[in-house]
Design a protein around this motif. Sequence first.
Motif, mmCIF file in Angstrom:
data_model
loop_
_atom_site.group_PDB
_atom_site.id
_atom_site.type_symbol
_atom_site.label_atom_id
_atom_site.label_comp_id
_atom_site.label_asym_id
_atom_site.label_seq_id
_atom_site.Cartn_x
_atom_site.Cartn_y
_atom_site.Cartn_z
ATOM 1 N N PHE A 268 7.551 8.730 52.862
ATOM 2 C CA PHE A 268 6.578 9.317 51.906
ATOM 3 C C PHE A 268 6.123 10.831 51.869
ATOM 4 O O PHE A 268 6.272 11.692 51.239
ATOM 5 C CB PHE A 268 6.380 8.381 50.559
ATOM 6 C CG PHE A 268 7.587 7.529 50.418
ATOM 7 C CD1 PHE A 268 9.274 8.052 49.586
ATOM 8 C CD2 PHE A 268 7.691 6.408 50.802
ATOM 9 C CE1 PHE A 268 9.252 7.050 49.337
ATOM 10 C CE2 PHE A 268 8.960 5.532 50.006
ATOM 11 C CZ PHE A 268 10.005 6.110 49.122
ATOM 12 N N LEU A 269 5.376 10.170 52.721
ATOM 13 C CA LEU A 269 4.327 11.720 52.636
ATOM 14 C C LEU A 269 4.816 12.768 53.727
ATOM 15 O O LEU A 269 4.730 13.927 52.685
ATOM 16 C CB LEU A 269 2.801 11.710 54.215
ATOM 17 C CG LEU A 269 2.288 11.425 53.562
ATOM 18 C CD1 LEU A 269 1.128 11.434 52.433
ATOM 19 C CD2 LEU A 269 0.703 10.924 54.783
ATOM 20 N N ARG A 270 5.621 12.777 54.170
ATOM 21 C CA ARG A 270 6.514 14.104 54.682
ATOM 22 C C ARG A 270 7.406 14.841 54.025
ATOM 23 O O ARG A 270 7.842 15.971 53.897
ATOM 24 C CB ARG A 270 7.586 13.881 56.517
ATOM 25 C CG ARG A 270 8.444 15.099 56.910
ATOM 26 C CD ARG A 270 8.677 13.962 57.814
ATOM 27 N NE ARG A 270 8.332 14.096 58.839
ATOM 28 C CZ ARG A 270 7.333 12.901 59.722
ATOM 29 N NH1 ARG A 270 8.295 12.075 59.108
ATOM 30 N NH2 ARG A 270 6.991 12.923 60.818
ATOM 31 N N ILE A 271 8.054 13.247 53.323
ATOM 32 C CA ILE A 271 9.151 14.213 51.664
ATOM 33 C C ILE A 271 7.907 14.823 50.777
ATOM 34 O O ILE A 271 8.617 15.686 50.714
ATOM 35 C CB ILE A 271 10.122 12.557 51.327
ATOM 36 C CG1 ILE A 271 11.104 12.678 52.144
ATOM 37 C CG2 ILE A 271 10.391 13.089 49.908
ATOM 38 C CD1 ILE A 271 11.893 11.401 52.231
ATOM 39 N N LEU A 272 7.072 14.125 50.170
ATOM 40 C CA LEU A 272 6.411 15.411 48.992
ATOM 41 C C LEU A 272 6.189 16.369 49.633
ATOM 42 O O LEU A 272 5.874 17.429 48.981
ATOM 43 C CB LEU A 272 4.993 14.216 48.835
ATOM 44 C CG LEU A 272 5.994 12.747 47.888
ATOM 45 C CD1 LEU A 272 4.782 12.145 47.781
ATOM 46 C CD2 LEU A 272 6.526 13.102 46.996
ATOM 47 N N ALA A 273 5.667 16.628 51.303
ATOM 48 C CA ALA A 273 5.579 17.611 51.769
ATOM 49 C C ALA A 273 6.017 18.862 51.900
ATOM 50 O O ALA A 273 5.550 19.997 51.416
ATOM 51 C CB ALA A 273 4.802 17.519 52.873
ATOM 52 N N ILE A 274 7.257 18.401 51.858
ATOM 53 C CA ILE A 274 8.525 18.863 51.864
ATOM 54 C C ILE A 274 9.146 19.724 50.519
ATOM 55 O O ILE A 274 8.745 20.613 50.457
ATOM 56 C CB ILE A 274 9.647 19.098 53.165
ATOM 57 C CG1 ILE A 274 9.647 18.397 54.008
ATOM 58 C CG2 ILE A 274 10.745 19.238 52.746
ATOM 59 C CD1 ILE A 274 10.507 17.609 55.225
ATOM 60 N N LEU A 275 8.614 18.651 50.031
ATOM 61 C CA LEU A 275 9.501 18.987 47.991
ATOM 62 C C LEU A 275 7.874 20.267 47.733
ATOM 63 O O LEU A 275 8.257 20.718 46.893
ATOM 64 C CB LEU A 275 9.209 17.849 47.883
ATOM 65 C CG LEU A 275 10.456 16.550 47.737
ATOM 66 C CD1 LEU A 275 10.599 15.265 47.311
ATOM 67 C CD2 LEU A 275 12.050 18.049 47.654
#
Length: 278
Positions: A268-275
């Motif tokens: 989730f940390l990675r997904i939110l950073a990409i977004l």
Amino acid sequence: MANPYLSNSPQFGKAQPQHGAHFQPKGGTATVPQGYEPQFQAVEQSYYGPDAGPEHTGRMTYEDVIVRTAGMLALVVGAAAAGWFLIPDGLKMAALVGGLVVGLILGLVNAFKREPSPGLILAYGVAQGVFLGVISGVFEIMYPGIVVQAVLATFITFGVTLALFRSGKIRVTPKFTKIVVIATISYAVFVLVNLGIMWFTDIGGQFGLRSGWIGLAIGAFAVILAALNLVLDFDMIARGVKNGVARRYAWSAAFGLTVTLIWLYIEFLRILAILRNN
């Protein structure tokens, strides 16, 4: 008919007057021989007392799993706070790499041990906590508020998955288990390859092969896969309690849940950073 062993055994007393004992006439109620009251009370308690529960027989209970999992998560959070706020900036990169490598090694050791080792499991929690604390601090500086969002997403996913499992909407079958295990191993290999690309090349930028919309798609797949691993964890715990496994295996259950929750949080940390980047 009375059990002849209990009637004649010297441990329980013979059915005849001894040491001044007396019996009432025929038709009355017999008086317990003097000196034997504690023994008869013990036998009566054994027959008519409540059944021994798992907590009395050394078997694992859901409470055991909850307590140990809560303790593991508290340890991870404490180590993460130390990694975030107490480690000097000049040592954060070393702590990040060290926590990641040590956590990976201890994770593999604990995963393949036949008997759970509380010490090694707790050491895994400390190593991963330091790693999470450092990387969370870095992401929070780059994307303020992202840590709280990732934590909420992790526990919401955990709650929804648990509710679906308990409702019976998701059933664990041998085929289901086989697919999830193969997919998880394949994804783990991909993560290691991508980690090497991130460290030793410039391909893909900050997240290697997991940048942009492709990174989001891979992240979504990883979240679903982690949730399915939670289902396997829940099923393992339910079968363990039902089959009466030894209480020490509550540590194995706590370890499995902690590993999956950490995995979910990182995804989730990675997904939110990409977004945020997009």
